[in-house]
Design a protein around this motif. Structure first.
Motif, PDB file in Angstrom:
ATOM      1  N   ARG A   1       0.814  -1.221   0.000  1.00  0.00           N
ATOM      2  CA  ARG A   1       0.000   0.000   0.000  1.00  0.00           C
ATOM      3  C   ARG A   1       0.847   1.270   0.000  1.00  0.00           C
ATOM      4  O   ARG A   1       0.367   2.338  -0.373  1.00  0.00           O
ATOM      5  CB  ARG A   1      -0.977  -0.007   1.163  1.00  0.00           C
ATOM      6  N   SER A   2       2.143   1.154   0.388  1.00  0.00           N
ATOM      7  CA  SER A   2       3.031   2.319   0.400  1.00  0.00           C
ATOM      8  C   SER A   2       3.814   2.483  -0.900  1.00  0.00           C
ATOM      9  O   SER A   2       4.424   3.524  -1.123  1.00  0.00           O
ATOM     10  CB  SER A   2       4.015   2.227   1.564  1.00  0.00           C
ATOM     11  N   LEU A   3       3.803   1.451  -1.747  1.00  0.00           N
ATOM     12  CA  LEU A   3       4.521   1.539  -3.020  1.00  0.00           C
ATOM     13  C   LEU A   3       3.819   2.489  -3.979  1.00  0.00           C
ATOM     14  O   LEU A   3       2.600   2.612  -3.964  1.00  0.00           O
ATOM     15  CB  LEU A   3       4.601   0.157  -3.680  1.00  0.00           C
ATOM     16  N   LYS A   4       4.592   3.127  -4.831  1.00  0.00           N
ATOM     17  CA  LYS A   4       4.025   4.000  -5.872  1.00  0.00           C
ATOM     18  C   LYS A   4       3.504   3.187  -7.049  1.00  0.00           C
ATOM     19  O   LYS A   4       2.686   3.659  -7.821  1.00  0.00           O
ATOM     20  CB  LYS A   4       5.067   5.007  -6.370  1.00  0.00           C
ATOM     21  N   GLY A   5       3.984   1.952  -7.192  1.00  0.00           N
ATOM     22  CA  GLY A   5       3.572   1.109  -8.305  1.00  0.00           C
ATOM     23  C   GLY A   5       2.963  -0.186  -7.822  1.00  0.00           C
ATOM     24  O   GLY A   5       2.536  -0.303  -6.680  1.00  0.00           O
ATOM     25  N   GLU A   6       2.935  -1.173  -8.727  1.00  0.00           N
ATOM     26  CA  GLU A   6       2.362  -2.483  -8.406  1.00  0.00           C
ATOM     27  C   GLU A   6       3.443  -3.546  -8.441  1.00  0.00           C
ATOM     28  O   GLU A   6       4.171  -3.664  -9.421  1.00  0.00           O
ATOM     29  CB  GLU A   6       1.260  -2.833  -9.399  1.00  0.00           C
ATOM     30  N   ARG A   7       3.490  -4.325  -7.367  1.00  0.00           N
ATOM     31  CA  ARG A   7       4.472  -5.401  -7.244  1.00  0.00           C
ATOM     32  C   ARG A   7       3.723  -6.730  -7.181  1.00  0.00           C
ATOM     33  O   ARG A   7       2.710  -6.850  -6.504  1.00  0.00           O
ATOM     34  CB  ARG A   7       5.286  -5.199  -5.975  1.00  0.00           C
ATOM     35  N   THR A   8       4.273  -7.726  -7.873  1.00  0.00           N
ATOM     36  CA  THR A   8       3.753  -9.086  -7.810  1.00  0.00           C
ATOM     37  C   THR A   8       4.911 -10.001  -7.439  1.00  0.00           C
ATOM     38  O   THR A   8       5.951  -9.978  -8.109  1.00  0.00           O
ATOM     39  CB  THR A   8       3.173  -9.523  -9.171  1.00  0.00           C
ATOM     40  N   PHE A   9       4.744 -10.771  -6.371  1.00  0.00           N
ATOM     41  CA  PHE A   9       5.770 -11.730  -5.979  1.00  0.00           C
ATOM     42  C   PHE A   9       5.544 -13.032  -6.725  1.00  0.00           C
ATOM     43  O   PHE A   9       4.424 -13.478  -6.890  1.00  0.00           O
ATOM     44  CB  PHE A   9       5.720 -12.009  -4.470  1.00  0.00           C
ATOM     45  N   GLU A  10       6.639 -13.642  -7.172  1.00  0.00           N
ATOM     46  CA  GLU A  10       6.558 -14.942  -7.839  1.00  0.00           C
ATOM     47  C   GLU A  10       6.712 -16.038  -6.802  1.00  0.00           C
ATOM     48  O   GLU A  10       5.760 -16.567  -6.305  1.00  0.00           O
ATOM     49  CB  GLU A  10       7.661 -15.060  -8.906  1.00  0.00           C
ATOM     50  N   GLU A  11       7.946 -16.337  -6.449  1.00  0.00           N
ATOM     51  CA  GLU A  11       8.257 -17.406  -5.509  1.00  0.00           C
ATOM     52  C   GLU A  11       9.000 -16.779  -4.333  1.00  0.00           C
ATOM     53  O   GLU A  11      10.126 -16.334  -4.466  1.00  0.00           O
ATOM     54  CB  GLU A  11       9.133 -18.445  -6.198  1.00  0.00           C
ATOM     55  N   GLY A  12       8.360 -16.717  -3.196  1.00  0.00           N
ATOM     56  CA  GLY A  12       8.984 -16.044  -2.057  1.00  0.00           C
ATOM     57  C   GLY A  12       8.975 -14.539  -2.259  1.00  0.00           C
ATOM     58  O   GLY A  12       8.209 -14.002  -3.056  1.00  0.00           O
ATOM     59  N   LYS A  13       9.822 -13.858  -1.546  1.00  0.00           N
ATOM     60  CA  LYS A  13       9.884 -12.391  -1.618  1.00  0.00           C
ATOM     61  C   LYS A  13      11.049 -11.901  -2.466  1.00  0.00           C
ATOM     62  O   LYS A  13      11.267 -10.705  -2.606  1.00  0.00           O
ATOM     63  CB  LYS A  13      10.025 -11.802  -0.204  1.00  0.00           C
ATOM     64  N   TYR A  14      11.816 -12.827  -3.045  1.00  0.00           N
ATOM     65  CA  TYR A  14      12.994 -12.450  -3.817  1.00  0.00           C
ATOM     66  C   TYR A  14      12.714 -12.235  -5.296  1.00  0.00           C
ATOM     67  O   TYR A  14      13.487 -11.566  -5.971  1.00  0.00           O
ATOM     68  CB  TYR A  14      14.094 -13.513  -3.667  1.00  0.00           C
TER      69      TYR A  14
ATOM     70  N   ASN B   1      11.963  -0.431  -0.971  1.00  0.00           N
ATOM     71  CA  ASN B   1      12.571  -1.766  -0.959  1.00  0.00           C
ATOM     72  C   ASN B   1      11.574  -2.719  -1.598  1.00  0.00           C
ATOM     73  O   ASN B   1      10.508  -2.972  -1.044  1.00  0.00           O
ATOM     74  CB  ASN B   1      12.895  -2.204   0.464  1.00  0.00           C
ATOM     75  N   LEU B   2      11.912  -3.233  -2.770  1.00  0.00           N
ATOM     76  CA  LEU B   2      10.950  -3.970  -3.580  1.00  0.00           C
ATOM     77  C   LEU B   2      10.981  -5.481  -3.389  1.00  0.00           C
ATOM     78  O   LEU B   2       9.933  -6.113  -3.294  1.00  0.00           O
ATOM     79  CB  LEU B   2      11.175  -3.639  -5.056  1.00  0.00           C
ATOM     80  N   PHE B   3      12.164  -6.072  -3.409  1.00  0.00           N
ATOM     81  CA  PHE B   3      12.300  -7.525  -3.321  1.00  0.00           C
ATOM     82  C   PHE B   3      13.457  -7.864  -2.407  1.00  0.00           C
ATOM     83  O   PHE B   3      14.393  -7.092  -2.260  1.00  0.00           O
ATOM     84  CB  PHE B   3      12.558  -8.131  -4.711  1.00  0.00           C
ATOM     85  N   GLY B   4      13.391  -9.051  -1.808  1.00  0.00           N
ATOM     86  CA  GLY B   4      14.494  -9.505  -0.977  1.00  0.00           C
ATOM     87  C   GLY B   4      14.018 -10.034   0.344  1.00  0.00           C
ATOM     88  O   GLY B   4      12.848 -10.355   0.531  1.00  0.00           O
TER      89      GLY B   4
END
Length: 161
Positions: free
Chosen positions: A54-67, A83-86
């Motif tokens: 909800r704090s991101l400016k864009g849209e993120r989709t996780f595939e497998e895990g958070k990496y 901080n997007l992935f990791g």
């Protein structure tokens, strides 16, 4: 009474000596259990370091895990970081390599994509418009892919596999 003062130190010493182990199956199971518990706790704390959806400016989709996954955003006067992935792990048993593809159409300002680690700090992966690809070797510890903008106007796409 004096014996009670030394009891916690003695118990800690015995526990640590037991973790060193001589290689028996029982000791290996015990040590592996402690490592897995520590890894679970580390993952839990590591998830908090990622910017919430909800704090991101864009849209993120996780595939497998958070990496791994995708991220797409249109920025207007963006001057902060996300901080997007990791995440964090005591023992990185996965394949160990990420492929990061970055595509940016920048009208104004600056953009930087970083790989952040505990050991080496921020490493700039990309800092200009266009399409770029690189690979990263995973290690144990805290590792994050971050985007940072300075008066950034433009579109950004990231894919991490």
């Amino acid at each position: 009474m004096k014996a009670l003062r030394w009891m916690p130190a003695t118990m800690a010493f015995l526990l640590l000596m037991g973790c060193g182990g001589t290689g028996s199956d029982e000791e290996n199971i015990f040590t592996e259990g402690i490592r897995k518990a520590g890894d679970t706790i580390t993952h839990w704390f590591g998830d908090d370091a990622l910017t919430s959806d909800r704090s991101l400016k864009g849209e993120r989709t996780f595939e497998e895990g958070k990496y791994t996954g995708t991220y797409q955003a249109t920025y207007q006067q963006f001057s902060q970081s996300e901080n997007l992935f990791g995440g964090a792990s005591l023992d990185q048993e996965a394949d160990g390599t990420l492929t990061i593809t970055f595509q940016a159409d920048i009208q104004h300002g600056e953009v930087r994509i970083y790989w952040n680690t505990v050991d080496s700090g921020k490493k700039v992966l990309f800092d200009e418009a266009g399409e770029h690809t690189t690979t990263i070797d995973l290690n144990s510890g805290w590792e994050y892919l971050s985007i940072e903008g300075e008066n950034l106007d433009g579109e950004v796409q990231l894919e991490v596999e």
